[in-house]
Design a protein around this motif. Structure first.
Motif, short mmCIF file in Angstrom:
data_model
loop_
_atom_site.label_atom_id
_atom_site.label_comp_id
_atom_site.label_asym_id
_atom_site.label_seq_id
_atom_site.Cartn_x
_atom_site.Cartn_y
_atom_site.Cartn_z
N ASP A 153 1.84 17.03 1.43
CA ASP A 153 3.01 16.21 1.73
C ASP A 153 3.04 15.89 3.23
OD1 ASP A 153 5.69 15.27 2.21
OD2 ASP A 153 6.32 16.21 0.34
N TRP A 154 2.78 16.91 4.04
CA TRP A 154 2.78 16.71 5.49
C TRP A 154 1.69 15.72 5.91
CZ3 TRP A 154 6.36 18.14 8.94
CH2 TRP A 154 6.05 17.95 10.29
N LEU A 155 0.52 15.85 5.34
CA LEU A 155 -0.58 14.97 5.70
C LEU A 155 -0.27 13.52 5.33
CD1 LEU A 155 -3.62 17.17 4.59
CD2 LEU A 155 -2.82 16.76 6.92
N LEU A 156 0.48 13.32 4.25
CA LEU A 156 0.77 11.97 3.79
C LEU A 156 1.96 11.33 4.50
CD1 LEU A 156 0.26 12.42 -0.06
CD2 LEU A 156 -1.17 11.07 1.49
N SER A 157 2.91 12.14 4.96
CA SER A 157 4.16 11.56 5.48
C SER A 157 4.48 11.92 6.92
CB SER A 157 5.33 12.01 4.59
OG SER A 157 5.53 13.41 4.66
N GLN A 216 0.82 -1.20 0.00
CA GLN A 216 0.00 0.00 0.00
C GLN A 216 0.86 1.25 0.00
OE1 GLN A 216 -2.09 -1.02 3.61
NE2 GLN A 216 -4.00 -1.39 2.50
N ALA A 217 2.03 1.17 0.64
CA ALA A 217 2.86 2.35 0.78
C ALA A 217 3.56 2.70 -0.52
CB ALA A 217 3.89 2.14 1.88
N SER A 218 3.85 1.71 -1.35
CA SER A 218 4.64 1.93 -2.55
C SER A 218 4.08 3.01 -3.48
CB SER A 218 4.82 0.61 -3.31
OG SER A 218 5.61 0.80 -4.45
N PRO A 219 2.78 3.00 -3.79
CA PRO A 219 2.25 4.06 -4.66
C PRO A 219 2.37 5.44 -4.02
CG PRO A 219 0.72 2.21 -4.57
CD PRO A 219 1.75 1.97 -3.52
N ILE A 220 2.22 5.53 -2.69
CA ILE A 220 2.34 6.81 -2.00
C ILE A 220 3.78 7.29 -2.07
CG2 ILE A 220 2.09 8.01 0.20
CD1 ILE A 220 -0.12 6.07 0.92
N ARG A 221 4.72 6.37 -1.88
CA ARG A 221 6.13 6.73 -1.97
C ARG A 221 6.46 7.27 -3.36
NH1 ARG A 221 10.07 5.27 1.41
NH2 ARG A 221 11.52 4.98 -0.34
N ARG A 222 5.97 6.59 -4.39
CA ARG A 222 6.24 7.05 -5.75
C ARG A 222 5.60 8.40 -6.01
NH1 ARG A 222 5.38 1.47 -7.04
NH2 ARG A 222 3.22 1.93 -7.63
N LEU A 256 4.91 10.74 -3.80
CA LEU A 256 5.64 11.77 -3.08
C LEU A 256 6.99 12.06 -3.73
CD1 LEU A 256 4.86 10.82 0.62
CD2 LEU A 256 4.08 12.83 -0.60
N LEU A 257 7.67 11.03 -4.19
CA LEU A 257 8.97 11.22 -4.84
C LEU A 257 8.83 12.11 -6.07
CD1 LEU A 257 11.98 10.60 -5.16
CD2 LEU A 257 11.32 8.54 -6.43
N VAL A 258 7.89 11.75 -6.93
CA VAL A 258 7.69 12.53 -8.16
C VAL A 258 7.18 13.92 -7.83
CG1 VAL A 258 6.36 12.69 -10.30
CG2 VAL A 258 7.30 10.48 -9.58
N GLY A 259 6.22 14.00 -6.91
CA GLY A 259 5.64 15.30 -6.56
C GLY A 259 6.66 16.23 -5.95
N ARG A 260 7.50 15.72 -5.05
CA ARG A 260 8.52 16.56 -4.42
C ARG A 260 9.50 17.10 -5.45
NH1 ARG A 260 9.23 12.32 0.62
NH2 ARG A 260 7.67 13.28 2.00
N VAL A 288 6.36 5.04 4.86
CA VAL A 288 5.59 5.48 3.70
C VAL A 288 6.45 6.34 2.80
CG1 VAL A 288 3.63 6.87 2.97
CG2 VAL A 288 3.40 5.35 4.93
N ALA A 289 7.20 7.24 3.41
CA ALA A 289 8.07 8.13 2.63
C ALA A 289 9.07 8.76 3.58
CB ALA A 289 7.24 9.21 1.93
#
Length: 240
Positions: A140-144, A7-13, A15-19, A238-239
């Motif tokens: 970003d803060w809400l997710l990580s 579940q965390a993998s899509p969130i990590r991706r 966040l990585l791209v978004g950041r 998660v990230a």
């Protein structure tokens, strides 16, 4: 309920791209606005372009966005395998995220309707710096934030930079010439200019208290979110 690695993998991706995208967008927005401003000042015939550049980097918006680029770059590096810096970085991230959120709140509630000279503002840059980037930092803060090691005592650290910036701005303002109007004083925002308030510095003081309260409340809320997520067991990787 904990987040599984799958579940965390899509969130990590995400966040990585978004950041990375937001960091590049902010950098482009700052540089683009600076170039646009220098062109405008030159065409207007201002005597001191260096003074205008110093004023440009005296805006809280610009400073908080530059800081955002730095912390986003560190977060991207962390996700690509660099070691986490630890709690000190978590506090720094809290500070920068708070400043960005407050930048978005203040601009969109107090300053969006103010008309600027034609050609002085780069439209897309303005939206990136005052709306898109602050919204990203909040998301970003809400997710990580479940990974952050924070205490409510960190509020003392959050307020240091805004207080230093405020002191610098108020002390410098009366002695800085406004080349656009010819006045002998310059403030980055009208709510800090005593000339715009019926009660002068009393009006400025009231606005400073309101904005300071906004900073503290925003930081308190972000700390509360982070601590609640950690207690709920959502501190899986998660990230970064």
């Amino acid at each position: 309920m904990s987040t599984t690695p799958t579940q965390a993998s899509p969130i990590r991706r995400f966040l990585l791209v978004g950041r990375a995208v937001i960091a590049i967008a902010i950098l482009a927005a700052v540089v683009g606005q600076l170039i646009t401003s220098i062109t405008f000042w030159t065409a207007r015939g201002d005597e001191s372009i260096p003074l205008n550049v110093l004023n440009f980097f005296s805006f809280f918006t610009i400073e908080s966005n530059v800081l955002a680029v730095m912390v986003l770059a560190v977060l991207v590096a962390a996700q690509l395998g660099r070691p986490r810096i630890g709690r000190r970085f978590d506090v720094l991230l809290l500070c920068v995220s708070t400043y960005m959120v407050v930048t978005g709140i203040v601009y969109n509630t107090l300053l969006r309707g103010i008309e600027l000279p034609q050609g002085a503002t780069l439209g897309w840059s303005n939206e990136v710096l005052h709306l898109i980037a602050p919204l990203w930092m909040l998301a970003d803060w809400l997710l990580s934030s479940g990974k952050r090691e924070l205490r409510f005592g960190d509020l003392r650290v959050v307020v240091i930079f805004p207080l230093v910036w405020l002191a610098y701005t108020l002390l410098r303002g009366p002695f800085t010439r406004d080349q656009a109007t010819g006045r002998d004083w310059w403030y980055p925002y009208p709510f800090l200019d005593p000339a715009t308030h019926a009660n002068g510095y009393v009006g400025v003081a009231i606005m400073c208290v309101i904005i300071a309260a906004t900073v503290v409340l925003a930081a308190w809320g972000m700390i509360a979110i982070s601590r609640a997520r950690r207690r709920a067991g959502e501190a899986q990787p998660v990230a970064a």
